[in-house]
Design a protein around this motif. Structure first.
Motif, short mmCIF file in Angstrom:
data_model
loop_
_atom_site.label_atom_id
_atom_site.label_comp_id
_atom_site.label_asym_id
_atom_site.label_seq_id
_atom_site.Cartn_x
_atom_site.Cartn_y
_atom_site.Cartn_z
N ASP A 34 -0.45 16.53 -3.90
CA ASP A 34 -1.28 15.78 -4.83
C ASP A 34 -1.33 16.46 -6.18
O ASP A 34 -1.46 17.69 -6.26
CB ASP A 34 -2.70 15.64 -4.28
N TYR A 35 -1.28 15.67 -7.23
CA TYR A 35 -1.44 16.14 -8.61
C TYR A 35 -2.60 15.35 -9.21
O TYR A 35 -2.39 14.40 -9.95
CB TYR A 35 -0.15 15.94 -9.41
N GLY A 36 -3.79 15.72 -8.82
CA GLY A 36 -4.98 14.99 -9.24
C GLY A 36 -5.24 13.81 -8.33
O GLY A 36 -4.50 13.57 -7.37
N PRO A 37 -6.27 13.04 -8.63
CA PRO A 37 -6.65 11.92 -7.75
C PRO A 37 -5.76 10.68 -7.88
O PRO A 37 -5.81 9.80 -7.04
CB PRO A 37 -8.08 11.59 -8.20
N ASP A 38 -4.93 10.64 -8.94
CA ASP A 38 -4.18 9.42 -9.21
C ASP A 38 -2.67 9.54 -9.04
O ASP A 38 -1.93 8.62 -9.38
CB ASP A 38 -4.49 8.93 -10.62
N TYR A 39 -2.19 10.69 -8.53
CA TYR A 39 -0.74 10.86 -8.35
C TYR A 39 -0.47 11.78 -7.17
O TYR A 39 -1.09 12.82 -7.02
CB TYR A 39 -0.07 11.44 -9.60
N THR A 40 0.49 11.38 -6.34
CA THR A 40 0.95 12.23 -5.26
C THR A 40 2.48 12.17 -5.22
O THR A 40 3.06 11.09 -5.36
CB THR A 40 0.34 11.82 -3.89
N ALA A 41 3.10 13.33 -5.07
CA ALA A 41 4.55 13.41 -4.99
C ALA A 41 4.95 13.50 -3.52
O ALA A 41 4.23 14.05 -2.70
CB ALA A 41 5.05 14.64 -5.74
N PHE A 42 6.12 12.94 -3.19
CA PHE A 42 6.62 13.04 -1.82
C PHE A 42 7.98 13.70 -1.79
O PHE A 42 8.74 13.68 -2.75
CB PHE A 42 6.66 11.68 -1.11
N GLU A 43 8.26 14.31 -0.64
CA GLU A 43 9.58 14.88 -0.37
C GLU A 43 9.90 14.63 1.09
O GLU A 43 9.04 14.26 1.88
CB GLU A 43 9.63 16.36 -0.71
N GLY A 44 11.17 14.82 1.45
CA GLY A 44 11.59 14.58 2.82
C GLY A 44 12.00 13.14 3.06
O GLY A 44 12.13 12.70 4.21
N ALA A 45 12.25 12.38 1.99
CA ALA A 45 12.59 10.97 2.10
C ALA A 45 14.07 10.69 1.85
O ALA A 45 14.48 9.54 1.90
CB ALA A 45 11.75 10.16 1.11
N GLY A 46 14.84 11.71 1.57
CA GLY A 46 16.22 11.51 1.17
C GLY A 46 16.35 11.56 -0.34
O GLY A 46 17.37 11.97 -0.88
N MET A 47 15.33 11.12 -1.04
CA MET A 47 15.19 11.25 -2.48
C MET A 47 13.70 11.48 -2.73
O MET A 47 12.86 10.79 -2.16
CB MET A 47 15.65 9.99 -3.22
N ASP A 48 13.37 12.45 -3.56
CA ASP A 48 11.97 12.72 -3.85
C ASP A 48 11.39 11.65 -4.76
O ASP A 48 12.12 10.90 -5.42
CB ASP A 48 11.82 14.10 -4.49
N GLY A 49 10.07 11.61 -4.82
CA GLY A 49 9.41 10.63 -5.67
C GLY A 49 7.92 10.80 -5.63
O GLY A 49 7.41 11.86 -5.26
N GLY A 50 7.21 9.75 -6.00
CA GLY A 50 5.77 9.82 -6.03
C GLY A 50 5.13 8.44 -6.02
O GLY A 50 5.80 7.41 -6.16
N PHE A 51 3.82 8.46 -5.83
CA PHE A 51 2.99 7.27 -5.88
C PHE A 51 1.92 7.49 -6.94
O PHE A 51 1.25 8.53 -6.92
CB PHE A 51 2.32 6.99 -4.53
N TYR A 52 1.76 6.55 -7.84
CA TYR A 52 0.71 6.60 -8.85
C TYR A 52 -0.29 5.50 -8.57
O TYR A 52 0.06 4.40 -8.15
CB TYR A 52 1.30 6.48 -10.26
N ARG A 53 -1.57 5.81 -8.77
CA ARG A 53 -2.62 4.82 -8.50
C ARG A 53 -2.47 3.66 -9.50
O ARG A 53 -2.41 3.88 -10.70
CB ARG A 53 -4.00 5.44 -8.63
N ALA A 54 -2.41 2.45 -8.98
CA ALA A 54 -2.28 1.25 -9.80
C ALA A 54 -2.68 0.03 -8.97
O ALA A 54 -2.52 0.04 -7.76
CB ALA A 54 -0.84 1.08 -10.29
N PRO A 55 -3.17 -1.00 -9.62
CA PRO A 55 -3.56 -2.21 -8.90
C PRO A 55 -2.39 -3.16 -8.69
O PRO A 55 -2.56 -4.38 -8.66
CB PRO A 55 -4.61 -2.83 -9.84
N LEU A 56 -1.20 -2.61 -8.53
CA LEU A 56 0.02 -3.40 -8.41
C LEU A 56 0.76 -3.05 -7.13
O LEU A 56 0.46 -2.04 -6.49
CB LEU A 56 0.94 -3.11 -9.60
N ALA A 57 1.76 -3.85 -6.79
CA ALA A 57 2.64 -3.54 -5.66
C ALA A 57 4.06 -3.92 -6.06
O ALA A 57 4.28 -4.82 -6.87
CB ALA A 57 2.22 -4.30 -4.41
N SER A 58 5.02 -3.23 -5.49
CA SER A 58 6.43 -3.45 -5.76
C SER A 58 7.01 -4.33 -4.65
O SER A 58 7.17 -3.88 -3.52
CB SER A 58 7.15 -2.10 -5.81
N THR A 59 7.30 -5.60 -4.99
CA THR A 59 7.84 -6.53 -4.01
C THR A 59 9.01 -7.31 -4.61
O THR A 59 9.08 -7.52 -5.82
CB THR A 59 6.77 -7.54 -3.51
#
Length: 119
Positions: A34-59
């Motif tokens: 976690d990097y504060g309450p609004d961002y978390t980074a991930f690893e172990g997925a084949g490619m690293d990345g993150g999730f940012y707090r937002a009222p949206l979804a990727s579809t």
């Protein structure tokens, strides 16, 4: 070392970051920082990345990229997804090269899983 001019990192919106983290940790074994309450980074997925707090979804119905996982046991992966709070939105179907289904994770982002066989 990151490769020059190659994809290196993916970021996704997350309405419910804690539920999203718990889902991906349980189903796919991802690790988070976690990097504060609004961002978390991930690893172990084949490619690293993150999730940012937002009222949206990727579809895909909104034109988003569809991240696709590979599974050597697609039915077992589907069962883990459903048991961990994921929702299958396109049931298992065949396509040239194998089988696939699409799902939403707890924040509503769409992903897919494919395999060469359906058993």
């Amino acid at each position: 070392m990151p490769a020059h001019e190659k994809l290196n990192y993916l970021e996704f919106p997350a309405v419910a970051p804690d539920a999203t983290k718990a889902f991906f940790a349980a189903v796919f074994g991802w690790r988070f920082v976690d990097y504060g309450p609004d961002y978390t980074a991930f690893e172990g997925a084949g490619m690293d990345g993150g999730f940012y707090r937002a009222p949206l979804a990727s579809t895909t119905d909104k034109g988003a990229v569809l991240p696709v996982f590979y599974s050597s046991d697609i039915l077992a992966t589907q069962a883990k997804i459903e048991a961990s709070g994921g929702k299958v939105i396109k049931p298992l179907f065949s396509f040239p090269g194998g089988y696939r289904f699409h799902f939403l994770e707890p924040s509503g982002n769409e992903f897919a899983v494919w395999s060469e066989t359906a058993d």
